[in-house]
Design a protein around this motif. Structure first.
Motif, PDB file in Angstrom:
ATOM      1  N   PRO A  26       0.835  -1.194   0.000  1.00 54.46           N
ATOM      2  CA  PRO A  26       0.000   0.000   0.000  1.00 54.46           C
ATOM      3  C   PRO A  26       0.877   1.255   0.000  1.00 54.46           C
ATOM      4  N   ALA A  27       0.293   2.362  -0.467  1.00 56.73           N
ATOM      5  CA  ALA A  27       1.037   3.613  -0.539  1.00 56.73           C
ATOM      6  C   ALA A  27       1.525   4.014   0.843  1.00 56.73           C
ATOM      7  N   PRO A  28       2.730   4.611   0.932  1.00 58.55           N
ATOM      8  CA  PRO A  28       3.193   5.073   2.239  1.00 58.55           C
ATOM      9  C   PRO A  28       2.239   6.135   2.790  1.00 58.55           C
ATOM     10  N   ARG A  29       1.965   6.039   4.068  1.00 55.89           N
ATOM     11  CA  ARG A  29       0.996   6.967   4.656  1.00 55.89           C
ATOM     12  C   ARG A  29       1.614   7.726   5.812  1.00 55.89           C
ATOM     13  N   THR A  30       0.981   8.847   6.146  1.00 50.98           N
ATOM     14  CA  THR A  30       1.443   9.596   7.301  1.00 50.98           C
ATOM     15  C   THR A  30       0.988   8.860   8.560  1.00 50.98           C
ATOM     16  N   PHE A  31       1.572   9.218   9.670  1.00 52.66           N
ATOM     17  CA  PHE A  31       1.256   8.554  10.931  1.00 52.66           C
ATOM     18  C   PHE A  31      -0.230   8.681  11.249  1.00 52.66           C
ATOM     19  N   GLU A  32      -0.759   9.873  10.989  1.00 50.36           N
ATOM     20  CA  GLU A  32      -2.165  10.142  11.286  1.00 50.36           C
ATOM     21  C   GLU A  32      -3.084   9.233  10.471  1.00 50.36           C
ATOM     22  N   GLU A  33      -2.749   9.118   9.162  1.00 51.10           N
ATOM     23  CA  GLU A  33      -3.548   8.255   8.286  1.00 51.10           C
ATOM     24  C   GLU A  33      -3.464   6.798   8.734  1.00 51.10           C
ATOM     25  N   GLU A  34      -2.263   6.431   9.197  1.00 47.78           N
ATOM     26  CA  GLU A  34      -2.032   5.066   9.648  1.00 47.78           C
ATOM     27  C   GLU A  34      -2.947   4.734  10.828  1.00 47.78           C
ATOM     28  N   LEU A  35      -3.102   5.705  11.718  1.00 47.41           N
ATOM     29  CA  LEU A  35      -3.951   5.502  12.889  1.00 47.41           C
ATOM     30  C   LEU A  35      -5.406   5.370  12.483  1.00 47.41           C
ATOM     31  N   ARG A  36      -5.766   6.167  11.505  1.00 52.38           N
ATOM     32  CA  ARG A  36      -7.177   6.285  11.151  1.00 52.38           C
ATOM     33  C   ARG A  36      -7.687   5.095  10.335  1.00 52.38           C
ATOM     34  N   ALA A  37      -6.858   4.605   9.443  1.00 53.11           N
ATOM     35  CA  ALA A  37      -7.441   3.732   8.424  1.00 53.11           C
ATOM     36  C   ALA A  37      -6.727   2.410   8.251  1.00 53.11           C
ATOM     37  N   GLN A  38      -7.495   1.461   7.810  1.00 52.01           N
ATOM     38  CA  GLN A  38      -6.978   0.199   7.313  1.00 52.01           C
ATOM     39  C   GLN A  38      -6.826   0.359   5.801  1.00 52.01           C
ATOM     40  N   VAL A  39      -6.095  -0.545   5.177  1.00 53.45           N
ATOM     41  CA  VAL A  39      -5.999  -0.488   3.722  1.00 53.45           C
ATOM     42  C   VAL A  39      -7.346  -0.903   3.141  1.00 53.45           C
ATOM     43  N   LYS A  40      -7.899  -0.022   2.302  1.00 56.33           N
ATOM     44  CA  LYS A  40      -9.170  -0.367   1.666  1.00 56.33           C
ATOM     45  C   LYS A  40      -8.889  -1.178   0.418  1.00 56.33           C
ATOM     46  N   GLU A  41      -9.895  -1.918   0.012  1.00 59.40           N
ATOM     47  CA  GLU A  41      -9.679  -2.821  -1.117  1.00 59.40           C
ATOM     48  C   GLU A  41      -9.454  -2.053  -2.414  1.00 59.40           C
ATOM     49  N   ASP A  42     -10.021  -0.848  -2.494  1.00 59.63           N
ATOM     50  CA  ASP A  42      -9.867  -0.123  -3.753  1.00 59.63           C
ATOM     51  C   ASP A  42      -8.689   0.860  -3.725  1.00 59.63           C
ATOM     52  N   ASP A  43      -7.828   0.758  -2.730  1.00 57.11           N
ATOM     53  CA  ASP A  43      -6.616   1.576  -2.723  1.00 57.11           C
ATOM     54  C   ASP A  43      -5.612   1.009  -3.718  1.00 57.11           C
ATOM     55  N   PRO A  44      -5.004   1.876  -4.545  1.00 56.30           N
ATOM     56  CA  PRO A  44      -4.000   1.344  -5.469  1.00 56.30           C
ATOM     57  C   PRO A  44      -2.759   0.864  -4.706  1.00 56.30           C
ATOM     58  N   LEU A  45      -2.246  -0.279  -5.092  1.00 57.23           N
ATOM     59  CA  LEU A  45      -1.035  -0.806  -4.456  1.00 57.23           C
ATOM     60  C   LEU A  45       0.189  -0.373  -5.256  1.00 57.23           C
ATOM     61  N   HIS A  46       1.243  -0.051  -4.554  1.00 58.75           N
ATOM     62  CA  HIS A  46       2.476   0.373  -5.223  1.00 58.75           C
ATOM     63  C   HIS A  46       3.378  -0.828  -5.466  1.00 58.75           C
ATOM     64  N   ALA A  47       4.121  -0.764  -6.576  1.00 57.73           N
ATOM     65  CA  ALA A  47       5.119  -1.798  -6.842  1.00 57.73           C
ATOM     66  C   ALA A  47       6.423  -1.359  -6.192  1.00 57.73           C
ATOM     67  N   LYS A  48       6.927  -2.187  -5.320  1.00 58.65           N
ATOM     68  CA  LYS A  48       8.156  -1.812  -4.609  1.00 58.65           C
ATOM     69  C   LYS A  48       9.207  -2.909  -4.746  1.00 58.65           C
ATOM     70  N   VAL A  49      10.467  -2.496  -4.745  1.00 61.99           N
ATOM     71  CA  VAL A  49      11.551  -3.476  -4.738  1.00 61.99           C
ATOM     72  C   VAL A  49      11.770  -3.894  -3.285  1.00 61.99           C
ATOM     73  N   LEU A  50      11.510  -5.153  -2.983  1.00 64.04           N
ATOM     74  CA  LEU A  50      11.647  -5.622  -1.608  1.00 64.04           C
ATOM     75  C   LEU A  50      13.084  -5.997  -1.292  1.00 64.04           C
ATOM     76  N   GLY A  51      13.816  -6.351  -2.315  1.00 62.04           N
ATOM     77  CA  GLY A  51      15.205  -6.726  -2.064  1.00 62.04           C
ATOM     78  C   GLY A  51      15.845  -7.261  -3.320  1.00 62.04           C
ATOM     79  N   VAL A  52      17.121  -7.538  -3.214  1.00 57.27           N
ATOM     80  CA  VAL A  52      17.859  -8.104  -4.337  1.00 57.27           C
ATOM     81  C   VAL A  52      18.326  -9.487  -3.904  1.00 57.27           C
ATOM     82  N   ALA A  53      17.966 -10.489  -4.687  1.00 59.99           N
ATOM     83  CA  ALA A  53      18.357 -11.863  -4.344  1.00 59.99           C
ATOM     84  C   ALA A  53      19.591 -12.238  -5.142  1.00 59.99           C
TER      85      ALA A  53
END
Lengths: 147, 138
Positions: free
Chosen positions: A53-80
């Motif tokens: 999910p998109a990075p959120r501010t602390f306040e948003e983090e407190l307020r909300a769960q990830v909704k199903e219609d939130d766009p997900l970001h593609a992130k590099v988790l690591g290099v294998a």
């Protein structure tokens, strides 16, 4: 803001693919490298993507769960690091050859790397197209109400 | 909705919102076209919208109050919410990823065209309103 969210999602795809292209370039560049800081020949690297999910501010983090219609970001988790064994090549004149005259070379298949590079570049273009679609829509929205 | 803005403005507003949201979701599908395990998503809206558009037509049961159940299951227009669906990829990728890039790009294009059409409609609506406010002067 929908449009900014969409643009952020597209840009996450762009940076993830560019990172992947960098790694592939490093693989091709080091196809003949026999000495590395960790010792031994260069070992092939691969990126790991994850949908977050998109990075959120602390306040948003407190307020909300990830909704199903939130766009997900593609992130590099690591290099294998690929654990394929190095290829032994017979070359007694090479400074890194062993007693029998074999050199451990990186196990890199240029064909494979080029295919991946092509895929990364196409995905990058697809993200550019998606970004442009969003931009055009946002610009159209600004036209509403203008005489 | 009361006042000078009629139901159509509200409908266009809802549709524009939906298209913008769908665009964000399709964009994230494209961004995650190569993320292992990612499932592509889409928004559907027209069904719920169609029902809501007919919400003012009374149902088969007679009612004497707005609170009564009239036998018709309709959500008022301002309450309509688009529905998230998982789209499947019949060809399928080997890493459990269900994004079909070509299809996503086509959807993005279609969505963009409809959005532009909607902005044009709503702009036209406002031009008409402005014209009547200014007694026919444009």
């Amino acid at each position: 803001m929908n449009f900014l969210d969409a643009m952020a999602a597209s840009s996450s795809g762009l940076s993830a693919q560019r990172f992947r292209m960098n790694i592939i370039s490093a693989n091709i560049a080091n196809a003949q490298t026999t000495r590395t800081p960790e010792g031994g020949p260069y070992r092939r690297r691969d990126v790991i993507f994850g949908a977050l999910p998109a990075p959120r501010t602390f306040e948003e983090e407190l307020r909300a769960q990830v909704k199903e219609d939130d766009p997900l970001h593609a992130k590099v988790l690591g290099v294998a690091i690929d654990d394929r064994p190095p290829v032994l090549k017979y070359d007694p004149s090479h400074p890194d050859s062993n007693e029998e005259g074999y050199v451990a070379m990186p196990n890199i298949n240029p064909m494979e790397e080029m295919t991946n590079l092509m895929l990364a570049s196409r995905s990058y273009e697809a993200n550019v197209a998606a970004y442009n679609a969003t931009k055009n829509m946002a610009l159209r929205a600004l036209e509403i109400g203008r005489a | 909705m009361s006042g000078i803005f009629d139901r159509h403005v509200q409908l266009l507003h809802k549709s524009l919102d939906f298209r913008a949201k769908r665009n964000a979701l399709l964009g994230s599908n494209v961004a995650n076209a190569e993320t292992p395990g990612y499932k592509s998503k889409d928004l559907v809206f027209e069904n719920a919208l169609g029902k809501a558009m007919n919400a003012h037509i009374p149902g088969p049961l007679n009612t004497t109050s707005l609170q009564h159940f009239d036998g018709r299951h309709a959500t008022p227009l301002h309450m309509v919410k688009p529905e998230v669906i998982r789209t499947s990829n019949p060809v399928g990728n080997m890493d459990e990823n269900s994004v079909d890039l070509e299809r996503e790009m086509v959807k993005l294009g279609e969505n963009q065209v409809v959005y532009q059409a909607l902005t044009r409609f709503i702009g036209h609506k406002f031009t008409q309103l402005r014209m009547s406010i200014r007694e026919g002067e444009v």
